[in-house]
Design a protein around this motif. Structure first.
Motif, PDB file in Angstrom:
ATOM      1  N   ARG A   1       0.866  -1.263  -0.133  1.00 58.20           N
ATOM      2  CA  ARG A   1      -0.096  -0.095   0.111  1.00 58.20           C
ATOM      3  C   ARG A   1       0.924   1.339  -0.071  1.00 58.20           C
ATOM      4  O   ARG A   1       0.285   2.390  -0.232  1.00 58.20           O
ATOM      5  N   HIS A   2       2.106   1.259   0.215  1.00 55.16           N
ATOM      6  CA  HIS A   2       3.022   2.385   0.345  1.00 55.16           C
ATOM      7  C   HIS A   2       3.480   2.530  -1.099  1.00 55.16           C
ATOM      8  O   HIS A   2       3.347   1.780  -1.922  1.00 55.16           O
ATOM      9  N   ASP A   3       4.413   3.593  -1.234  1.00 56.87           N
ATOM     10  CA  ASP A   3       4.761   3.967  -2.651  1.00 56.87           C
ATOM     11  C   ASP A   3       6.049   3.391  -2.815  1.00 56.87           C
ATOM     12  O   ASP A   3       6.804   3.710  -3.900  1.00 56.87           O
ATOM     13  N   ARG A   4       6.452   2.624  -1.944  1.00 56.74           N
ATOM     14  CA  ARG A   4       8.043   1.878  -2.123  1.00 56.74           C
ATOM     15  C   ARG A   4       7.861   0.643  -1.279  1.00 56.74           C
ATOM     16  O   ARG A   4       7.149   0.430  -0.492  1.00 56.74           O
ATOM     17  N   MET A   5       8.626  -0.077  -1.934  1.00 57.29           N
ATOM     18  CA  MET A   5       8.917  -1.565  -1.184  1.00 57.29           C
ATOM     19  C   MET A   5       9.819  -1.444  -0.245  1.00 57.29           C
ATOM     20  O   MET A   5      10.726  -0.804   0.041  1.00 57.29           O
ATOM     21  N   GLY A   6       9.433  -2.475   0.857  1.00 56.80           N
ATOM     22  CA  GLY A   6      10.543  -2.586   1.977  1.00 56.80           C
ATOM     23  C   GLY A   6       9.612  -2.533   3.216  1.00 56.80           C
ATOM     24  O   GLY A   6      10.425  -2.867   4.386  1.00 56.80           O
ATOM     25  N   GLY A   7       8.477  -1.973   3.335  1.00 52.84           N
ATOM     26  CA  GLY A   7       7.864  -1.944   4.710  1.00 52.84           C
ATOM     27  C   GLY A   7       8.681  -1.018   5.474  1.00 52.84           C
ATOM     28  O   GLY A   7       9.279  -0.056   5.307  1.00 52.84           O
ATOM     29  N   LEU A   8       8.617  -1.757   6.897  1.00 52.75           N
ATOM     30  CA  LEU A   8       9.530  -0.978   8.060  1.00 52.75           C
ATOM     31  C   LEU A   8      10.942  -0.949   7.817  1.00 52.75           C
ATOM     32  O   LEU A   8      11.641  -0.212   8.302  1.00 52.75           O
ATOM     33  N   LEU A   9      11.511  -1.657   6.677  1.00 54.50           N
ATOM     34  CA  LEU A   9      12.914  -1.394   6.414  1.00 54.50           C
ATOM     35  C   LEU A   9      12.962  -0.018   5.712  1.00 54.50           C
ATOM     36  O   LEU A   9      14.034   0.603   5.968  1.00 54.50           O
ATOM     37  N   ILE A  10      12.081   0.444   5.060  1.00 50.93           N
ATOM     38  CA  ILE A  10      12.101   1.593   4.331  1.00 50.93           C
ATOM     39  C   ILE A  10      11.712   2.914   5.165  1.00 50.93           C
ATOM     40  O   ILE A  10      12.115   3.825   5.435  1.00 50.93           O
ATOM     41  N   TYR A  11      10.253   2.600   5.802  1.00 50.72           N
ATOM     42  CA  TYR A  11       9.702   3.687   6.458  1.00 50.72           C
ATOM     43  C   TYR A  11       9.905   3.528   8.041  1.00 50.72           C
ATOM     44  O   TYR A  11       9.506   4.616   8.645  1.00 50.72           O
ATOM     45  N   GLY A  12      10.325   2.410   8.655  1.00 54.68           N
ATOM     46  CA  GLY A  12      10.256   2.273  10.088  1.00 54.68           C
ATOM     47  C   GLY A  12      11.533   2.429  10.455  1.00 54.68           C
ATOM     48  O   GLY A  12      11.612   3.029  11.841  1.00 54.68           O
ATOM     49  N   ILE A  13      12.641   1.871   9.932  1.00 56.03           N
ATOM     50  CA  ILE A  13      13.938   2.035  10.503  1.00 56.03           C
ATOM     51  C   ILE A  13      14.659   3.324   9.915  1.00 56.03           C
ATOM     52  O   ILE A  13      14.989   3.247   8.707  1.00 56.03           O
ATOM     53  N   PRO A  14      15.375   4.068  11.022  1.00 61.61           N
ATOM     54  CA  PRO A  14      15.728   5.459  10.512  1.00 61.61           C
ATOM     55  C   PRO A  14      17.265   4.922   9.536  1.00 61.61           C
ATOM     56  O   PRO A  14      17.975   3.786   9.925  1.00 61.61           O
ATOM     57  N   GLY A  15      17.760   5.921   8.732  1.00 56.19           N
ATOM     58  CA  GLY A  15      18.910   5.703   8.039  1.00 56.19           C
ATOM     59  C   GLY A  15      20.012   5.597   8.825  1.00 56.19           C
ATOM     60  O   GLY A  15      20.992   4.931   8.180  1.00 56.19           O
ATOM     61  N   PHE A  16      20.255   6.211  10.189  1.00 54.46           N
ATOM     62  CA  PHE A  16      21.493   5.767  10.779  1.00 54.46           C
ATOM     63  C   PHE A  16      21.791   4.413  11.159  1.00 54.46           C
ATOM     64  O   PHE A  16      22.747   3.911  11.429  1.00 54.46           O
ATOM     65  N   LYS A  17      20.513   3.620  10.973  1.00 52.48           N
ATOM     66  CA  LYS A  17      20.875   2.168  11.250  1.00 52.48           C
ATOM     67  C   LYS A  17      20.757   1.329  10.099  1.00 52.48           C
ATOM     68  O   LYS A  17      21.621   0.371   9.890  1.00 52.48           O
TER      69      LYS A  17
ATOM     70  N   LEU B   1      14.142  10.518   2.216  1.00 52.57           N
ATOM     71  CA  LEU B   1      13.960  10.259   0.765  1.00 52.57           C
ATOM     72  C   LEU B   1      13.787  11.049  -0.203  1.00 52.57           C
ATOM     73  O   LEU B   1      13.729  10.757  -1.453  1.00 52.57           O
ATOM     74  N   GLY B   2      13.393  12.237   0.170  1.00 48.69           N
ATOM     75  CA  GLY B   2      13.282  13.228  -0.518  1.00 48.69           C
ATOM     76  C   GLY B   2      11.991  13.635  -0.809  1.00 48.69           C
ATOM     77  O   GLY B   2      11.530  14.545  -1.543  1.00 48.69           O
ATOM     78  N   ASP B   3      11.078  13.071  -0.295  1.00 43.82           N
ATOM     79  CA  ASP B   3       9.550  13.495  -0.313  1.00 43.82           C
ATOM     80  C   ASP B   3       9.298  14.764   0.518  1.00 43.82           C
ATOM     81  O   ASP B   3      10.084  15.137   1.745  1.00 43.82           O
ATOM     82  N   THR B   4       8.206  15.406   0.220  1.00 40.09           N
ATOM     83  CA  THR B   4       7.598  16.628   0.867  1.00 40.09           C
ATOM     84  C   THR B   4       6.590  15.901   1.651  1.00 40.09           C
ATOM     85  O   THR B   4       5.725  15.294   1.450  1.00 40.09           O
ATOM     86  N   VAL B   5       6.849  16.235   3.002  1.00 38.92           N
ATOM     87  CA  VAL B   5       5.753  15.683   3.997  1.00 38.92           C
ATOM     88  C   VAL B   5       5.334  16.805   4.817  1.00 38.92           C
ATOM     89  O   VAL B   5       5.761  17.539   5.604  1.00 38.92           O
ATOM     90  N   PRO B   6       4.016  17.226   4.571  1.00 38.79           N
ATOM     91  CA  PRO B   6       3.273  18.571   5.047  1.00 38.79           C
ATOM     92  C   PRO B   6       3.404  18.460   6.760  1.00 38.79           C
ATOM     93  O   PRO B   6       3.847  19.694   7.124  1.00 38.79           O
ATOM     94  N   ALA B   7       3.251  17.253   7.230  1.00 42.38           N
ATOM     95  CA  ALA B   7       3.233  17.398   8.658  1.00 42.38           C
ATOM     96  C   ALA B   7       4.435  17.542   9.239  1.00 42.38           C
ATOM     97  O   ALA B   7       4.839  17.850  10.514  1.00 42.38           O
ATOM     98  N   TYR B   8       5.525  17.311   8.386  1.00 42.10           N
ATOM     99  CA  TYR B   8       6.970  17.557   8.986  1.00 42.10           C
ATOM    100  C   TYR B   8       7.142  19.009   8.562  1.00 42.10           C
ATOM    101  O   TYR B   8       7.757  19.708   9.597  1.00 42.10           O
ATOM    102  N   GLU B   9       6.764  19.576   7.403  1.00 42.27           N
ATOM    103  CA  GLU B   9       6.986  20.964   7.131  1.00 42.27           C
ATOM    104  C   GLU B   9       6.316  22.073   8.202  1.00 42.27           C
ATOM    105  O   GLU B   9       6.890  23.120   8.630  1.00 42.27           O
ATOM    106  N   ASP B  10       4.937  21.646   8.552  1.00 42.24           N
ATOM    107  CA  ASP B  10       4.503  22.764   9.367  1.00 42.24           C
ATOM    108  C   ASP B  10       4.838  22.293  10.981  1.00 42.24           C
ATOM    109  O   ASP B  10       4.182  22.908  11.900  1.00 42.24           O
ATOM    110  N   GLY B  11       5.703  21.489  11.078  1.00 39.83           N
ATOM    111  CA  GLY B  11       6.283  21.143  12.408  1.00 39.83           C
ATOM    112  C   GLY B  11       5.687  20.131  13.428  1.00 39.83           C
ATOM    113  O   GLY B  11       5.942  19.679  14.345  1.00 39.83           O
ATOM    114  N   THR B  12       4.462  19.882  12.902  1.00 40.26           N
ATOM    115  CA  THR B  12       3.614  18.544  13.507  1.00 40.26           C
ATOM    116  C   THR B  12       4.509  17.263  13.956  1.00 40.26           C
ATOM    117  O   THR B  12       4.748  17.040  15.233  1.00 40.26           O
ATOM    118  N   LEU B  13       5.208  16.674  12.822  1.00 40.89           N
ATOM    119  CA  LEU B  13       5.954  15.776  13.336  1.00 40.89           C
ATOM    120  C   LEU B  13       7.821  15.958  13.138  1.00 40.89           C
ATOM    121  O   LEU B  13       8.212  15.170  12.507  1.00 40.89           O
TER     122      LEU B  13
END
Length: 477
Positions: A178-194, A273-285
């Motif tokens: 359902r997400h726009d990339r494959m990988g599940g939590l490997l992509i979206y749940g685990i931060p890049g520093f790991k 990953l280079g996406d625009t995330v409104p909830a990040y841009e407005d400070g919510t997340l």
């Protein structure tokens, strides 16, 4: 260079070097410096080559660790990769994110005898990166193409591990996510520093090159009915994972500024990953300039506190109701977090989230450990009169995950679930209550480790192969 084994008598344990805490806290790059040839070989040569390999016994995928350590020590790297990848679909990922201190390395005989365990995870990562550099890692192309197809719901580690195994067997495989990339939590749940996202994308690219069809942005039950999915394929594997956040269960849980860990991590990873995330841009997340309190003591909580540091939080505190020795997360992750400036409030539990419309603080109470419960862990008990308040502009709930209502999402009331809401599957065959439908990973066992999802995906693939061969035999009779 060929080395003798059992070199622990003269070589001390050496973990990979880490970038300085003040440097790495400024970015999302991986914190460890990879082993070079000499250090990898030297550390591998420390292995005792035990008659009973407790490291392998403690590994969920039963990696033949002593063999590939010996092959690395003797410079036979292509063979080392063959041995490593024979049992693990993604050894370079497990080498980075597995809690080795609780699994293979923690059970190493050298660790138990106070000599310092072999740095298995770092060597595992080195082996696979060497294999990629030399072109030894190939797409999963089968020798014989079969006509039967398998549809896999979920492009996380379990689903992708099953896809790789089934494709090598010759089946036509389609993975839906359902997400726009494959990988599940490997992509979206685990931060890049790991786990740098290029490591995951490199694997999904190989799957696509091997003939696995990867379909993103498709939610079963919304974009494609479960009935249509079953009609398209000869077998179906459900590997959706568990994403629903556990509630705090205290007053103020719904105040503005209180968020689920996964929502927070997904937003951060998408930005990376280079996406625009409104909830990040407005400070919510976005934790920049905020007092952050993360509630929980697992690896997800550690991901959140370390992410908040990198986003420029004013302060970051982790609230956990047990002590350090009893926390479920990796002790290495706790140490990394402390080095980077995270403060821990051990033996403390939330009583309420305070604020008027928006969170302003977390009222908590000190705890002590009482008698053990049925699991053997001591039960935290509140200390009367020990209330205190932590200032907070952002509160992140990292208390674990629960399954979504799979029956409702799929429109499949005949899909049996357990009393915990996970999909019921036969423990031997991985088949659900519906003929030809299998399930694997967290959606069956509950929130767990990536390496367990990989094992479950590979096991489910073997069961699907048995099922489809029997089905073909019956059709031919």
């Amino acid at each position: 260079m060929t080395r003798k084994m059992l070199q622990f008598i003269r070589l001390h344990q050496q973990a990979p070097d880490k970038r300085a805490a003040d440097e790495r806290a400024q970015d999302f790059g991986e914190i460890s410096v990879a082993f070079d040839d000499d250090r990898a070989g030297a550390q591998a040569s420390r292995c005792e080559q035990c008659g009973i390999p407790f490291c392998q016994i403690a590994c969920p995928v039963a990696n033949n660790i002593p063999d590939w350590l010996m092959l690395t020590a003797t410079g036979r790297m292509e063979e080392a990769y063959a041995a490593s990848s024979a049992t693990n679909t993604f050894p370079e990922i497990c080498g980075r994110i597995c809690p080795q201190d609780r699994l293979c390395e923690g059970n190493c005989v050298l660790e138990q005898s106070t000599h310092g365990g072999v740095t298995i995870g770092a060597v595992e990562k080195y082996i696979t990166e060497t294999a990629f550099e030399n072109g030894w890692v190939k797409p999963p192309r089968p020798r014989v193409e079969l006509t039967q197809s398998v549809g896999i719901v979920g492009g996380g580690p379990g689903g992708l591990a099953a896809a790789d195994a089934l494709r090598r067997m010759g089946y036509k495989v389609t993975v839906y996510d359902r997400h726009d990339r494959m990988g599940g939590l490997l992509i979206y749940g685990i931060p890049g520093f790991k786990l740098d996202k290029s490591v995951v994308e490199r694997r999904t690219k190989l799957l696509a090159e091997g003939g696995v069809e990867l379909k993103t942005g498709i939610e079963i039950g919304r974009d494609l009915s479960f009935a249509e999915l079953r009609a398209r394929h000869d077998a179906v594997l459900i590997a959706t994972g568990v994403y629903k956040a556990r509630a705090l269960g205290v007053p103020g849980d719904s105040l503005s500024g209180v968020h689920a860990a996964l929502d927070y991590l997904i937003a951060s990873n998408k930005v990376g990953l280079g996406d625009t995330v409104p909830a990040y841009e407005d400070g919510t997340l976005n934790a920049a300039g905020k007092d952050v309190v993360v509630i929980g003591g697992g690896d997800t909580a550690m991901d959140c506190v370390r992410t908040a540091i990198r986003q420029g939080a004013k302060s970051v505190k982790c609230l956990y109701r047990r002590d350090r020795a009893n926390m479920p997360g990796s002790q290495r992750e706790v140490a990394n977090a402390e080095e980077e400036g995270v403060s821990f409030e051990w033996m403390a539990a939330p009583l309420a989230i305070e604020g008027s419309g928006k969170v302003q603080g977390v009222r908590a109470v000190r705890m002590h450990l009482g008698v053990a419960d049925s699991s053997g862990r001591q039960t935290p008990v509140a200390i009367e009169g020990s209330d205190f308040t932590l200032p907070a502009d952002l509160v992140i709930k990292a208390l674990g995950f629960e399954p979504e209502d799979q029956q409702a999402l799929f429109g499949a009331p005949d899909l049996a679930v357990t009393r915990w809401g996970t999909v019921w599957a036969d423990e031997k065959t991985a088949q659900t209550s519906i003929d030809g439908v299998f399930a694997a990973g967290d959606i069956v066992r509950g929130a767990s480790l990536v390496v367990w999802a990989i094992k479950d995906g590979r096991d489910a693939a073997a069961s699907i192969d048995t099922y489809l061969k029997a089905k073909a035999t019956r059709a031919a009779e």
